[in-house]
Design a protein around this motif. Structure first.
Motif, PDB file in Angstrom:
ATOM      1  N   LEU A  26       0.822  -1.211   0.000  1.00  8.91           N
ATOM      2  CA  LEU A  26       0.000   0.000   0.000  1.00  8.91           C
ATOM      3  C   LEU A  26       0.858   1.263   0.000  1.00  8.91           C
ATOM      4  CD1 LEU A  26      -2.845  -1.019   2.486  1.00  8.91           C
ATOM      5  CD2 LEU A  26      -2.999  -0.801  -0.002  1.00  8.91           C
ATOM      6  N   LEU A  27       1.896   1.285   0.837  1.00  9.91           N
ATOM      7  CA  LEU A  27       2.746   2.470   0.895  1.00  9.91           C
ATOM      8  C   LEU A  27       3.525   2.670  -0.403  1.00  9.91           C
ATOM      9  CD1 LEU A  27       4.036   2.250   4.571  1.00  9.91           C
ATOM     10  CD2 LEU A  27       2.503   3.984   3.616  1.00  9.91           C
ATOM     11  N   ALA A  28       4.023   1.569  -0.983  1.00  4.64           N
ATOM     12  CA  ALA A  28       4.759   1.689  -2.250  1.00  4.64           C
ATOM     13  C   ALA A  28       3.847   2.258  -3.339  1.00  4.64           C
ATOM     14  CB  ALA A  28       5.323   0.335  -2.674  1.00  4.64           C
ATOM     15  N   PHE A  29       2.586   1.841  -3.329  1.00  9.22           N
ATOM     16  CA  PHE A  29       1.630   2.334  -4.314  1.00  9.22           C
ATOM     17  C   PHE A  29       1.257   3.798  -4.051  1.00  9.22           C
ATOM     18  CE2 PHE A  29      -3.022   2.982  -4.986  1.00  9.22           C
ATOM     19  CZ  PHE A  29      -2.966   3.199  -6.354  1.00  9.22           C
ATOM     20  N   VAL A  30       0.804   4.085  -2.817  1.00 13.85           N
ATOM     21  CA  VAL A  30       0.277   5.418  -2.501  1.00 13.85           C
ATOM     22  C   VAL A  30       1.369   6.480  -2.572  1.00 13.85           C
ATOM     23  CG1 VAL A  30      -0.740   6.818  -0.649  1.00 13.85           C
ATOM     24  CG2 VAL A  30      -1.647   4.538  -1.129  1.00 13.85           C
ATOM     25  N   VAL A  31       2.502   6.229  -1.918  1.00 12.39           N
ATOM     26  CA  VAL A  31       3.569   7.233  -1.895  1.00 12.39           C
ATOM     27  C   VAL A  31       4.154   7.414  -3.300  1.00 12.39           C
ATOM     28  CG1 VAL A  31       5.830   7.838  -0.930  1.00 12.39           C
ATOM     29  CG2 VAL A  31       4.072   6.823   0.543  1.00 12.39           C
ATOM     30  N   GLY A  32       4.311   6.313  -4.033  1.00 13.89           N
ATOM     31  CA  GLY A  32       4.830   6.415  -5.397  1.00 13.89           C
ATOM     32  C   GLY A  32       3.919   7.220  -6.309  1.00 13.89           C
ATOM     33  N   ARG A  33       2.615   6.978  -6.192  1.00 16.68           N
ATOM     34  CA  ARG A  33       1.671   7.757  -7.007  1.00 16.68           C
ATOM     35  C   ARG A  33       1.677   9.226  -6.599  1.00 16.68           C
ATOM     36  NH1 ARG A  33      -1.854   4.631 -10.393  1.00 16.68           N
ATOM     37  NH2 ARG A  33      -2.812   6.604 -10.944  1.00 16.68           N
ATOM     38  N   TRP A  34       1.787   9.476  -5.293  1.00 15.21           N
ATOM     39  CA  TRP A  34       1.844  10.852  -4.793  1.00 15.21           C
ATOM     40  C   TRP A  34       3.054  11.590  -5.363  1.00 15.21           C
ATOM     41  CZ3 TRP A  34       5.176  12.450  -0.424  1.00 15.21           C
ATOM     42  CH2 TRP A  34       4.973  13.792  -0.069  1.00 15.21           C
ATOM     43  N   ARG A  35       4.138  10.862  -5.591  1.00 15.78           N
ATOM     44  CA  ARG A  35       5.344  11.481  -6.124  1.00 15.78           C
ATOM     45  C   ARG A  35       5.400  11.435  -7.654  1.00 15.78           C
ATOM     46  NH1 ARG A  35       6.433  15.143  -3.893  1.00 15.78           N
ATOM     47  NH2 ARG A  35       8.478  15.223  -4.851  1.00 15.78           N
ATOM     48  N   GLY A  36       4.278  11.143  -8.302  1.00 13.88           N
ATOM     49  CA  GLY A  36       4.208  11.196  -9.756  1.00 13.88           C
ATOM     50  C   GLY A  36       4.424   9.877 -10.465  1.00 13.88           C
ATOM     51  N   GLY A  37       4.418   8.767  -9.720  1.00 14.73           N
ATOM     52  CA  GLY A  37       4.606   7.456 -10.341  1.00 14.73           C
ATOM     53  C   GLY A  37       3.374   6.993 -11.080  1.00 14.73           C
ATOM     54  N   ARG A  38       3.556   5.946 -11.890  1.00 18.34           N
ATOM     55  CA  ARG A  38       2.446   5.452 -12.716  1.00 18.34           C
ATOM     56  C   ARG A  38       1.970   4.064 -12.302  1.00 18.34           C
ATOM     57  NH1 ARG A  38       6.953   4.539 -16.762  1.00 18.34           N
ATOM     58  NH2 ARG A  38       7.320   2.299 -16.611  1.00 18.34           N
ATOM     59  N   GLY A  39       2.561   3.485 -11.261  1.00 19.90           N
ATOM     60  CA  GLY A  39       2.220   2.125 -10.856  1.00 19.90           C
ATOM     61  C   GLY A  39       0.796   1.998 -10.348  1.00 19.90           C
ATOM     62  N   GLU A  40       0.270   0.786 -10.434  1.00 21.55           N
ATOM     63  CA  GLU A  40      -1.073   0.471  -9.938  1.00 21.55           C
ATOM     64  C   GLU A  40      -0.954  -0.385  -8.681  1.00 21.55           C
ATOM     65  OE1 GLU A  40      -3.807   1.684 -11.184  1.00 21.55           O
ATOM     66  OE2 GLU A  40      -2.846   2.641 -12.898  1.00 21.55           O
ATOM     67  N   LEU A  41      -2.039  -0.465  -7.910  1.00 17.58           N
ATOM     68  CA  LEU A  41      -2.036  -1.273  -6.693  1.00 17.58           C
ATOM     69  C   LEU A  41      -1.728  -2.737  -7.022  1.00 17.58           C
ATOM     70  CD1 LEU A  41      -2.405  -1.583  -3.663  1.00 17.58           C
ATOM     71  CD2 LEU A  41      -4.866  -1.857  -4.075  1.00 17.58           C
ATOM     72  N   ALA A  42      -2.307  -3.247  -8.099  1.00 18.52           N
ATOM     73  CA  ALA A  42      -2.057  -4.642  -8.484  1.00 18.52           C
ATOM     74  C   ALA A  42      -0.568  -4.884  -8.755  1.00 18.52           C
ATOM     75  CB  ALA A  42      -2.882  -5.003  -9.716  1.00 18.52           C
ATOM     76  N   ASP A  43       0.104  -3.884  -9.323  1.00 17.14           N
ATOM     77  CA  ASP A  43       1.544  -3.990  -9.572  1.00 17.14           C
ATOM     78  C   ASP A  43       2.300  -4.100  -8.257  1.00 17.14           C
ATOM     79  OD1 ASP A  43       0.920  -3.566 -12.255  1.00 17.14           O
ATOM     80  OD2 ASP A  43       1.358  -1.417 -12.160  1.00 17.14           O
ATOM     81  N   SER A  44       1.950  -3.234  -7.325  1.00 18.34           N
ATOM     82  CA  SER A  44       2.620  -3.211  -6.035  1.00 18.34           C
ATOM     83  C   SER A  44       2.429  -4.532  -5.297  1.00 18.34           C
ATOM     84  CB  SER A  44       2.070  -2.050  -5.205  1.00 18.34           C
ATOM     85  OG  SER A  44       2.825  -1.865  -4.043  1.00 18.34           O
ATOM     86  N   VAL A  45       1.216  -5.072  -5.344  1.00 15.23           N
ATOM     87  CA  VAL A  45       0.901  -6.312  -4.632  1.00 15.23           C
ATOM     88  C   VAL A  45       1.733  -7.472  -5.175  1.00 15.23           C
ATOM     89  CG1 VAL A  45      -0.931  -8.020  -4.216  1.00 15.23           C
ATOM     90  CG2 VAL A  45      -1.410  -5.576  -3.948  1.00 15.23           C
ATOM     91  N   ILE A  46       1.794  -7.643  -6.486  1.00 14.40           N
ATOM     92  CA  ILE A  46       2.522  -8.792  -7.039  1.00 14.40           C
ATOM     93  C   ILE A  46       4.027  -8.639  -6.844  1.00 14.40           C
ATOM     94  CG2 ILE A  46       2.692  -7.964  -9.436  1.00 14.40           C
ATOM     95  CD1 ILE A  46       2.055 -11.593  -8.237  1.00 14.40           C
ATOM     96  N   LEU A  47       4.540  -7.403  -6.908  1.00 17.80           N
ATOM     97  CA  LEU A  47       5.974  -7.212  -6.688  1.00 17.80           C
ATOM     98  C   LEU A  47       6.348  -7.489  -5.235  1.00 17.80           C
ATOM     99  CD1 LEU A  47       6.777  -4.088  -8.888  1.00 17.80           C
ATOM    100  CD2 LEU A  47       7.541  -6.447  -9.254  1.00 17.80           C
ATOM    101  N   VAL A  48       5.498  -7.113  -4.293  1.00 18.64           N
ATOM    102  CA  VAL A  48       5.768  -7.409  -2.886  1.00 18.64           C
ATOM    103  C   VAL A  48       5.703  -8.921  -2.650  1.00 18.64           C
ATOM    104  CG1 VAL A  48       4.822  -7.171  -0.540  1.00 18.64           C
ATOM    105  CG2 VAL A  48       5.155  -5.153  -1.981  1.00 18.64           C
ATOM    106  N   ALA A  49       4.749  -9.596  -3.284  1.00 17.65           N
ATOM    107  CA  ALA A  49       4.669 -11.058  -3.152  1.00 17.65           C
ATOM    108  C   ALA A  49       5.935 -11.717  -3.710  1.00 17.65           C
ATOM    109  CB  ALA A  49       3.430 -11.593  -3.866  1.00 17.65           C
TER     110      ALA A  49
END
Length: 194
Positions: free
Chosen positions: A90-113
């Protein structure tokens, strides 16, 4: 990519040699969000089993009064690892998007797994070292933390399309410090002593 043993082992090798390239492969896996969350749950359970095995090889913990402390339940381990993985995703997704990133929550979840799967392999190495050469166990443990940070930085950078690994590292460190501070305040507010 088919999930055959050869493909998975190839992806493990690529993860260490080219983390951003491996992240691209993981991100392209055709898995719906529910399956990605299931992968997180599976990694939490496998982590709990391995941590329980590892704690069984260590001498029992002793409290300040000299009494042997009870062993930590695998269910507690699974909950802690699962919570950590969910918060990381969640933090990788939310903070990254806040800083202008393009990742999606699904991306963050599978990379953490996937990152946790790599950590599981490292824990297996730690178990072998603990049994065969216990004197090297602390070195392997420090190495495991450094590998985790290196892979996390690269995965977050690739997921969000960031170029500067240094800035991503700084963002991860600041996010971690603020998250720990926030959790500490929250626990104090609900009456849990630090």
């Amino acid at each position: 990519m088919e999930l055959t043993l050869a493909n998975v082992m190839g992806l493990v090798r690529q993860t260490f040699a080219d983390p951003r390239g491996a992240a691209q492969v993981v991100l392209r896996l055709p898995m719906p969000l529910q399956a990605r969350w299931a992968a997180v749950a599976l990694m939490a359970v496998l982590s709990a089993v391995l941590m329980h095995l590892m704690s069984g090889l260590m001498p029992p913990a002793v409290g300040p009064d000299g009494q042997v402390l009870p062993a930590i339940s695998p269910f507690f381990w699974a909950g802690m690892v699962g919570f950590g993985m969910v918060m990381t995703a969640l933090l990788a997704f939310v903070v990254g998007r806040w800083r202008g990133g393009r990742g999606e929550l699904a991306d963050s979840v599978i990379l953490v797994a996937w990152l946790q799967f790599i950590q599981l392999l490292i824990v297996v190495v730690q178990l072998v070292v603990l049994v065969a050469l216990p004197v090297l166990a602390p070195i392997v443990e420090v190495g495991a933390v450094l590998i985790f940070l290196w892979l996390l930085v690269n995965f977050v950078a690739e997921m969000h399309g960031f170029r500067s690994l240094g800035m991503v590292f700084l963002g991860i460190v600041l996010t971690f410090v603020l998250a720990v501070f926030g959790m500490t305040i929250l626990l104090m507010l609900i009456g849990v002593a630090p």
